[in-house]
Design a protein around this motif. Structure first.
Motif, PDB file in Angstrom:
ATOM      1  N   ILE A   8      88.934 -72.765  51.811  1.00  0.00           N
ATOM      2  CA  ILE A   8      87.999 -71.676  52.601  1.00  0.00           C
ATOM      3  C   ILE A   8      88.456 -70.298  51.069  1.00  0.00           C
ATOM      4  O   ILE A   8      89.357 -71.122  50.282  1.00  0.00           O
ATOM      5  CB  ILE A   8      88.971 -71.526  53.347  1.00  0.00           C
ATOM      6  CG1 ILE A   8      88.930 -71.473  55.037  1.00  0.00           C
ATOM      7  CG2 ILE A   8      87.992 -69.044  53.408  1.00  0.00           C
ATOM      8  CD1 ILE A   8      90.101 -71.564  55.733  1.00  0.00           C
ATOM      9  N   LEU A  10      87.234 -66.820  50.307  1.00  0.00           N
ATOM     10  CA  LEU A  10      87.687 -66.196  50.789  1.00  0.00           C
ATOM     11  C   LEU A  10      86.640 -64.128  49.434  1.00  0.00           C
ATOM     12  O   LEU A  10      87.240 -64.113  48.462  1.00  0.00           O
ATOM     13  CB  LEU A  10      88.885 -64.917  51.045  1.00  0.00           C
ATOM     14  CG  LEU A  10      88.998 -63.857  51.735  1.00  0.00           C
ATOM     15  CD1 LEU A  10      87.820 -63.650  53.026  1.00  0.00           C
ATOM     16  CD2 LEU A  10      90.609 -62.763  52.153  1.00  0.00           C
ATOM     17  N   VAL A  33      83.800 -67.081  52.861  1.00  0.00           N
ATOM     18  CA  VAL A  33      83.256 -65.838  53.702  1.00  0.00           C
ATOM     19  C   VAL A  33      83.445 -64.160  52.677  1.00  0.00           C
ATOM     20  O   VAL A  33      84.052 -64.117  52.202  1.00  0.00           O
ATOM     21  CB  VAL A  33      85.443 -65.683  53.874  1.00  0.00           C
ATOM     22  CG1 VAL A  33      85.443 -64.056  55.125  1.00  0.00           C
ATOM     23  CG2 VAL A  33      85.526 -66.756  55.034  1.00  0.00           C
ATOM     24  N   GLU A  34      82.561 -63.762  53.285  1.00  0.00           N
ATOM     25  CA  GLU A  34      81.533 -62.916  52.673  1.00  0.00           C
ATOM     26  C   GLU A  34      81.515 -61.761  53.620  1.00  0.00           C
ATOM     27  O   GLU A  34      81.102 -61.930  54.972  1.00  0.00           O
ATOM     28  CB  GLU A  34      80.602 -62.792  51.854  1.00  0.00           C
ATOM     29  CG  GLU A  34      80.195 -61.628  51.189  1.00  0.00           C
ATOM     30  CD  GLU A  34      80.898 -60.853  49.956  1.00  0.00           C
ATOM     31  OE1 GLU A  34      80.878 -60.490  50.524  1.00  0.00           O
ATOM     32  OE2 GLU A  34      81.192 -61.414  49.150  1.00  0.00           O
ATOM     33  N   ARG A  35      81.796 -60.322  53.562  1.00  0.00           N
ATOM     34  CA  ARG A  35      81.762 -59.277  54.477  1.00  0.00           C
ATOM     35  C   ARG A  35      80.748 -58.844  54.113  1.00  0.00           C
ATOM     36  O   ARG A  35      80.456 -57.883  54.994  1.00  0.00           O
ATOM     37  CB  ARG A  35      83.044 -58.177  53.939  1.00  0.00           C
ATOM     38  CG  ARG A  35      83.248 -57.418  52.510  1.00  0.00           C
ATOM     39  CD  ARG A  35      84.080 -56.391  52.639  1.00  0.00           C
ATOM     40  NE  ARG A  35      84.190 -55.439  51.466  1.00  0.00           N
ATOM     41  CZ  ARG A  35      85.367 -55.116  51.368  1.00  0.00           C
ATOM     42  NH1 ARG A  35      85.835 -55.356  52.019  1.00  0.00           N
ATOM     43  NH2 ARG A  35      85.339 -53.995  50.040  1.00  0.00           N
ATOM     44  N   HIS A 110      80.719 -68.371  56.960  1.00  0.00           N
ATOM     45  CA  HIS A 110      81.067 -67.463  57.377  1.00  0.00           C
ATOM     46  C   HIS A 110      80.754 -65.489  57.074  1.00  0.00           C
ATOM     47  O   HIS A 110      82.124 -65.242  56.444  1.00  0.00           O
ATOM     48  CB  HIS A 110      82.913 -67.612  57.220  1.00  0.00           C
ATOM     49  CG  HIS A 110      82.893 -69.259  58.590  1.00  0.00           C
ATOM     50  ND1 HIS A 110      83.105 -68.746  59.837  1.00  0.00           N
ATOM     51  CD2 HIS A 110      82.855 -69.796  57.918  1.00  0.00           C
ATOM     52  CE1 HIS A 110      82.943 -70.655  59.455  1.00  0.00           C
ATOM     53  NE2 HIS A 110      83.560 -71.069  58.209  1.00  0.00           N
ATOM     54  N   GLY A 114      87.623 -60.967  56.630  1.00  0.00           N
ATOM     55  CA  GLY A 114      88.573 -61.712  56.578  1.00  0.00           C
ATOM     56  C   GLY A 114      90.026 -61.352  55.885  1.00  0.00           C
ATOM     57  O   GLY A 114      89.941 -60.861  55.281  1.00  0.00           O
ATOM     58  N   VAL A 124      88.590 -64.293  60.414  1.00  0.00           N
ATOM     59  CA  VAL A 124      87.381 -63.334  60.026  1.00  0.00           C
ATOM     60  C   VAL A 124      86.328 -62.660  60.856  1.00  0.00           C
ATOM     61  O   VAL A 124      86.504 -63.742  62.920  1.00  0.00           O
ATOM     62  CB  VAL A 124      86.071 -64.428  59.932  1.00  0.00           C
ATOM     63  CG1 VAL A 124      84.877 -63.467  59.161  1.00  0.00           C
ATOM     64  CG2 VAL A 124      86.491 -65.243  58.181  1.00  0.00           C
ATOM     65  N   GLU A 131      86.340 -65.017  64.424  1.00  0.00           N
ATOM     66  CA  GLU A 131      86.854 -66.649  64.008  1.00  0.00           C
ATOM     67  C   GLU A 131      87.699 -66.859  63.648  1.00  0.00           C
ATOM     68  O   GLU A 131      88.796 -66.503  62.508  1.00  0.00           O
ATOM     69  CB  GLU A 131      85.517 -67.781  63.294  1.00  0.00           C
ATOM     70  CG  GLU A 131      84.240 -66.858  63.827  1.00  0.00           C
ATOM     71  CD  GLU A 131      83.614 -67.173  62.591  1.00  0.00           C
ATOM     72  OE1 GLU A 131      82.780 -68.645  62.549  1.00  0.00           O
ATOM     73  OE2 GLU A 131      82.700 -66.365  61.530  1.00  0.00           O
TER      74      GLU A 131
END
Length: 469
Positions: A8, A10, A33-35, A110, A114, A124, A131
């Motif tokens: 994964i 982040l 994972v990206e905000r 996602h 995170g 997340v 998640e």
């Protein structure tokens, strides 16, 4: 919802998304994972859109100086809104490109915030609710953000960071730029070319202080010639903004404090790593917020890796991407892939580029750093005024400087300022990576006519063999 992966990542900046792609290429089940935006700051709000802005400013500059090339152009105007629109379009196109690459490489995306719950687990919170994700390995690539002035945080109206400077609410009339690193100087150059009255304040004794002193001195003279005010050895002690503009108290080199008025201010005094509130503090060694890693990206926790701007510098997109590939291959090797052979990052071979006018590019040690390290050096310097292509282009401002170990001939560093040097520096980077000496560079045939010939001549000059000066 929960899911499990081999890796994964982040953060999806130039380190994160490249790491994810390389992991996927190596057959690893990968998630990212990206905000906010795929591609991170560099692609959406940094390297790429700023270069689009600078290209517009460069074209505007040439149009204003059409007479220098035997051409006539009348009623030349800059449309800032259109310039910004083009820049945002470029960023959008590349953002869509990264989205395509995620799908092409079957990388699960996602979107959300995170937070690590362990070295190889995170939660997340985003568009799909909460998640819980687990993996055999996690790569932290959360990047960094602009550092605020403690007494004058950016307000997006009069006091800007790079983000507002890329989508300005209005064209500055009189602009104060605090800090003369790459970001500060690039925006100073852009707004100066666009017609603003620009003042740069740098607390150290020269601008672009990480560069070779000869480059700093040359750039300062060039920027002053272009109309900028450059204040070195100076500090901004206070900034107050209101609806009309900005008042700044600036302490000069002589120790005297003057109050000056500006329409806007850009703060470019460094970065802050995005490592708060992600659960990293107990899992990795930290230094001023930066995650400490080995040359492969490993932290002290098994299975936890970090790359890019949230780790020690230099804080450059290409360094992050290279770290991403290195970490991905080291992880694959750890998981049993015997076909990959990762090499630890050599920070001495990372080039730096600044896209001001004139451009700057460098790799390796400055002359001063080489001497501090105990080397006896041979130094070559070749001015662009001795280069036929530079003269023909009307770009005879600049030089190439090379630094060699006098005993072994090892190339220790190379420093360039002038037209298109950011496209040429890789020649020296390849040379350093191959551990070249002056002998190989001297025997290399450079095409004529090109500005790159100055690279050859600089090497020759270090040994008293220059042909065209």
């Amino acid at each position: 919802m929960s899911a499990s992966y081999d890796v994964i990542v982040l953060g999806s900046g130039p380190g994160g998304y490249v790491a994810a792609i390389r992991c996927a290429q190596l057959g690893l089940k990968t998630a990212i994972v990206e905000r906010e935006n795929l591609g991170g700051i560099c692609l959406n709000w940094g390297c790429i859109p700023t270069k689009a802005l600078l290209r517009s400013a460069e074209i505007f500059h040439y149009m204003q100086h059409a007479g220098d090339y035997g051409l006539k152009a009348k009623e030349i105007e800059a449309d800032l809104e259109a310039v910004v629109k083009r820049s945002r379009g470029v960023a959008k196109q590349l953002n869509q490109g990264v989205t395509h690459l995620m799908k092409k490489n079957k990388i699960a995306v996602h979107m959300g915030e995170g937070v690590l719950t362990g070295p190889t687990a995170l939660t997340v919170k985003g568009e799909k609710g909460e998640e819980k994700l687990t993996a055999k390995h996690v790569i932290v690539a959360t990047g960094a953000r602009a550092r605020d002035l403690p007494f004058a945080p950016a307000d997006g109206k009069r006091i800007w960071t790079y983000r507002t400077a890329m989508t300005p609410p209005e064209m500055p009339k009189k602009l104060l730029v605090i800090g003369s690193g790459a970001i500060g100087i690039e925006f100073a150059s852009f707004y100066n070319d666009m017609g603003a009255d620009v003042t740069v304040v740098e607390m150290l004794d020269r601008i672009v202080p990480v560069e070779d002193k000869d480059v700093s001195d040359f750039l300062e003279k060039s920027l002053k010639k272009q109309g900028m005010t450059i204040m070195t050895g100076a500090g901004v002690e206070d900034v107050k903004a209101d609806a009309k503009g900005v008042k700044a108290k600036i302490k000069g080199k002589d120790g005297k404090v003057s109050e000056q008025e500006f329409s806007h201010c850009i703060v470019a005094i460094g970065i802050v790593p995005n490592t708060e509130n992600i659960g990293i503090e107990k899992l990795a060694e930290m230094d001023r917020g930066f995650i400490q890693i080995d040359p492969y990206g490993r932290t002290k926790s098994k299975g936890l890796w970090a790359i890019g701007d949230c780790t020690p510098g230099p804080w450059l997109a290409h360094k992050a991407s290279h770290e991403g590939v290195t970490a991905a291959e080291a992880i694959a090797q750890k998981l049993g892939n015997t076909d990959v052979h990762p090499h630890g990052l050599d920070r001495n071979n990372i080039p730096g580029c600044t896209y001001c006018h004139p451009q700057i590019a460098s790799v390796g040690m400055t002359e001063a750093k080489a001497k501090e390290a105990g080397y006896e050096v041979k130094v070559g310097n070749f001015p662009f005024i001795g280069n036929g292509k530079a003269i023909a282009l009307g770009e005879a401002e600049g030089f190439t400087k090379t630094v060699f170990d006098a005993k072994t001939g090892e190339l220790l560093g190379a420093h360039m300022i002038g037209a298109e040097v950011t496209e040429m520096i890789q020649g020296y980077v390849v040379g350093k990576t191959l551990e070249t000496t002056e002998a190989e560079l001297m025997q290399t045939v450079f095409p004529h006519p090109t500005i790159s010939e100055s690279m050859h001549e600089s090497v020759l000059a270090a040994y008293g063999l220059a042909l065209h000066i």
